[in-house]
Design an enzyme around this catalytic site. Structure first.
Site, PDB file in Angstrom:
ATOM      1  N   LYS A  52       0.815  -1.213   0.000  1.00 30.16           N
ATOM      2  CA  LYS A  52       0.000   0.000   0.000  1.00 30.16           C
ATOM      3  C   LYS A  52       0.850   1.264   0.000  1.00 30.16           C
ATOM      4  O   LYS A  52       0.356   2.344  -0.343  1.00 30.16           O
ATOM      5  CB  LYS A  52      -0.938   0.004   1.204  1.00 30.16           C
ATOM      6  CG  LYS A  52      -0.239   0.005   2.546  1.00 30.16           C
ATOM      7  CD  LYS A  52      -1.229  -0.101   3.698  1.00 30.16           C
ATOM      8  CE  LYS A  52      -0.522  -0.130   5.042  1.00 30.16           C
ATOM      9  NZ  LYS A  52      -1.481  -0.290   6.165  1.00 30.16           N
ATOM     10  N   GLY A  75       9.738  -1.351   1.654  1.00 31.98           N
ATOM     11  CA  GLY A  75      10.394  -1.598   2.928  1.00 31.98           C
ATOM     12  C   GLY A  75       9.460  -1.854   4.080  1.00 31.98           C
ATOM     13  O   GLY A  75       9.901  -2.220   5.174  1.00 31.98           O
ATOM     14  N   CYS A  79       9.043  -1.732   8.821  1.00 27.84           N
ATOM     15  CA  CYS A  79      10.412  -1.723   9.329  1.00 27.84           C
ATOM     16  C   CYS A  79      11.228  -0.555   8.784  1.00 27.84           C
ATOM     17  O   CYS A  79      11.776   0.241   9.542  1.00 27.84           O
ATOM     18  CB  CYS A  79      11.100  -3.043   8.978  1.00 27.84           C
ATOM     19  SG  CYS A  79      12.815  -3.147   9.549  1.00 27.84           S
ATOM     20  N   LYS A  89      16.140   3.260  14.974  1.00 29.39           N
ATOM     21  CA  LYS A  89      17.576   3.070  15.210  1.00 29.39           C
ATOM     22  C   LYS A  89      18.370   4.320  14.830  1.00 29.39           C
ATOM     23  O   LYS A  89      19.392   4.628  15.458  1.00 29.39           O
ATOM     24  CB  LYS A  89      18.099   1.864  14.432  1.00 29.39           C
ATOM     25  CG  LYS A  89      17.400   0.557  14.744  1.00 29.39           C
ATOM     26  CD  LYS A  89      17.204   0.316  16.230  1.00 29.39           C
ATOM     27  CE  LYS A  89      16.279  -0.850  16.504  1.00 29.39           C
ATOM     28  NZ  LYS A  89      14.847  -0.572  16.319  1.00 29.39           N
ATOM     29  N   GLU A  94       4.488  -0.963  33.047  1.00 33.50           N
ATOM     30  CA  GLU A  94       4.458  -2.329  32.523  1.00 33.50           C
ATOM     31  C   GLU A  94       3.502  -3.184  33.339  1.00 33.50           C
ATOM     32  O   GLU A  94       3.581  -3.231  34.563  1.00 33.50           O
ATOM     33  CB  GLU A  94       5.865  -2.926  32.543  1.00 33.50           C
ATOM     34  CG  GLU A  94       5.952  -4.426  32.301  1.00 33.50           C
ATOM     35  CD  GLU A  94       5.323  -4.872  30.986  1.00 33.50           C
ATOM     36  OE1 GLU A  94       4.538  -5.837  31.023  1.00 33.50           O
ATOM     37  OE2 GLU A  94       5.577  -4.240  29.937  1.00 33.50           O
ATOM     38  N   HIS A 139      42.511 -10.164  20.429  1.00 34.76           N
ATOM     39  CA  HIS A 139      42.654  -9.345  21.644  1.00 34.76           C
ATOM     40  C   HIS A 139      43.206  -7.974  21.265  1.00 34.76           C
ATOM     41  O   HIS A 139      44.139  -7.891  20.470  1.00 34.76           O
ATOM     42  CB  HIS A 139      43.624 -10.029  22.619  1.00 34.76           C
ATOM     43  CG  HIS A 139      43.921  -9.188  23.839  1.00 34.76           C
ATOM     44  ND1 HIS A 139      43.018  -9.033  24.858  1.00 34.76           N
ATOM     45  CD2 HIS A 139      45.020  -8.448  24.167  1.00 34.76           C
ATOM     46  CE1 HIS A 139      43.545  -8.247  25.788  1.00 34.76           C
ATOM     47  NE2 HIS A 139      44.757  -7.875  25.396  1.00 34.76           N
TER      48      HIS A 139
END
Length: 472
Positions: A36, A41, A44, A53, A208, A451
């Site tokens: 639609k 995409g 998301c 993000k 919550e 390391h």
């Protein structure tokens, strides 16, 4: 009269749908993908994972410049917030990525169709204009794949208007930082969006219903995350339900009460409320009942191991079917579904699907939690290692959190892994790979890790399963 025929029509252009379409095209299918939105995409890329993000990253950079760079000997004076620029950057990230999907469609010869799809019969899909027009075109195909995703779940007493009472979509585009925000729901979405606005200056209270935030994650992860986010200024009201919200002055007054119903109601005043109590499958209006596609009471489509519904030739994936509502889960299912259609051996290992909370610190999990394993009577050995003892984390001044590895007490197979800490969402891939290939904790422990890296904490946690960690 149909105007064109395809090997596969995908309904929905989110990560599951567009990945399935691309893989099908690679396998030689002629493919159309209907959505639609004009920008590909799905939720998301357009109003979910990606813009959130982008804001998380930008808000974290703001806090770092304001509060933490001095620790590294970088003096920054007069740090200020330009919210307009931050939101513009978020929109540009979204635009670039949605254009990228459009490019991939062109590259693979996939026809992108904007409109609202409805299954019109075996191998037939009617497409109406997205703006609500009635003139429809009909497409014919050999197979239909439903990848319509999900939508924000509603909550009685909180009618979303995207002005004062927001869904996650509205929370992405506030024109000003609210002074006070109430987030209803302590899951992934609520904590991420609450973190964004908390970092930018809002006083955020998370309400919550259950007794813990992140209720689907390992208990140690949830407790560590609650402590870390509380130190950043977020307030948590667990075991609490929202009874109602009403306009009060220039904002809202929220009535809350104990979820167990054994206490008095209270009120919380705020400027905006974010409703983040989960999502529900978007499977209405597709003509499923007429097509013989069965759904459960919550709207999820029933499928078999090949992702085929009760109606032959109609398949479904992603948030439209049961399972975790994660973009990467949908991608894996979409690819597996079309590979199975092509006679290949596609599969999805649901024990190896990671979940990530992109706050700071991040939280990531794969496999089963310690609580679930013990409830099932599974004997496990647990290895933990804190980032406070990791050289790379120390050098980054990011020492909150730990790595936790759960291994079968008899076979040593890795059954679950959980991380709270820097780049947890990236690090969890190593542990997902371990579960995918049936690795033991000893396999991880005997693998050489560079390391100094954050991933050494994974090696140390694996060593800790047998009580032989080196750096603690």
């Amino acid at each position: 009269m149909a105007d064109k025929r395809y090997d596969l029509i995908v309904i929905g252009a989110g990560p599951g749908g567009y990945s399935a379409a691309i893989r099908a095209a690679q396998l030689g299918f002629s493919v159309a993908c209907i959505d639609k939105r004009a920008s590909l995409g799905g939720t998301c890329l357009n109003v979910g994972c990606i813009p959130s993000k982008a804001l998380l990253e930008s808000s974290e950079r703001y806090v770092e410049a304001r509060d933490r760079l001095a620790e590294h000997g970088v003096a920054v004076d007069g740090v200020s917030l330009d919210l307009t620029a931050m939101l513009a950057r978020k929109d540009k990230v979204v635009e670039d990525l949605t254009k990228g999907v459009a490019f991939l469609f062109r590259k693979n010869g996939i026809e992108a169709i904007v409109g609202r799809a409805r299954i019109a019969g075996p191998g037939r899909v009617a497409v109406r204009p997205a703006d609500g027009g009635v003139q429809a075109r009909t497409l014919e195909c050999d197979r239909i794949l439903i990848a319509t995703g999900s939508e924000t779940a509603a909550l009685d007493g909180l009618e979303i208007d995207e002005e004062r009472i927001l869904s996650s979509t509205g929370a992405l585009s506030l024109s000003a930082v609210p002074d006070r925000m109430v987030v209803v729901g302590g899951g992934y979405i609520g904590l991420e969006m609450g973190s964004v606005w908390s970092r930018l200056g809002a006083r955020v209270t998370v309400v919550e219903y259950l007794d813990t935030i992140l209720p689907t994650m390992d208990g140690e992860v949830a407790r560590q995350m609650a402590r870390a986010l509380a130190r950043q200024g977020m307030t948590f009201r667990t075991g609490t339900r929202v009874a109602e919200a009403r306009r009060h002055g220039g904002g809202l007054r929220i009535a809350v009460e104990p979820a167990a119903g054994d206490g008095d109601a209270e009120t919380i005043d705020c400027d905006v409320v974010l409703v983040a109590v989960g999502r529900r499958p978007f499977t209405e209006g597709l003509g499923l009942e007429e097509a013989g596609v069965r759904r459960d009471a919550r709207g999820f489509i029933a499928v078999d191991t090949r992702f085929e519904t009760d109606a032959k030739g109609i398949f479904a994936i992603g948030d439209a079917i049961p399972g975790p509502m994660l973009a990467h889960k949908a991608e894996e299912e979409g690819i597996a579904a079309v590979e199975l259609m092509a006679g290949q051996a596609g599969h999805v290992n649901y024990d190896a699907i990671p979940g990530v909370v992109y706050t700071e610190p991040e939280a990531a999990s794969v496999g089963r939690t310690e609580e679930a394993l013990r409830e099932q009577g599974q004997r496990v050995r647990v290895g933990r290692f804190p980032f406070s003892a990791n050289a790379r984390a120390r050098s980054r001044a990011e020492v909150d959190g730990f790595v936790k590895v759960l291994a079968d007490a008899e076979t040593d197979a890795v059954l679950g892994a959980h991380i709270v800490g820097p780049e947890a969402g990236t690090m969890i891939a190593e542990l997902a790979l371990a579960i995918e290939f049936g690795a033991s904790s000893e396999d991880i422990a005997r693998t050489c890790h560079a390391h100094p890296t954050l991933n050494e904490a994974i090696k140390e946690a694996a060593l800790a399963v047998e009580g032989r960690e080196i750096h603690i």
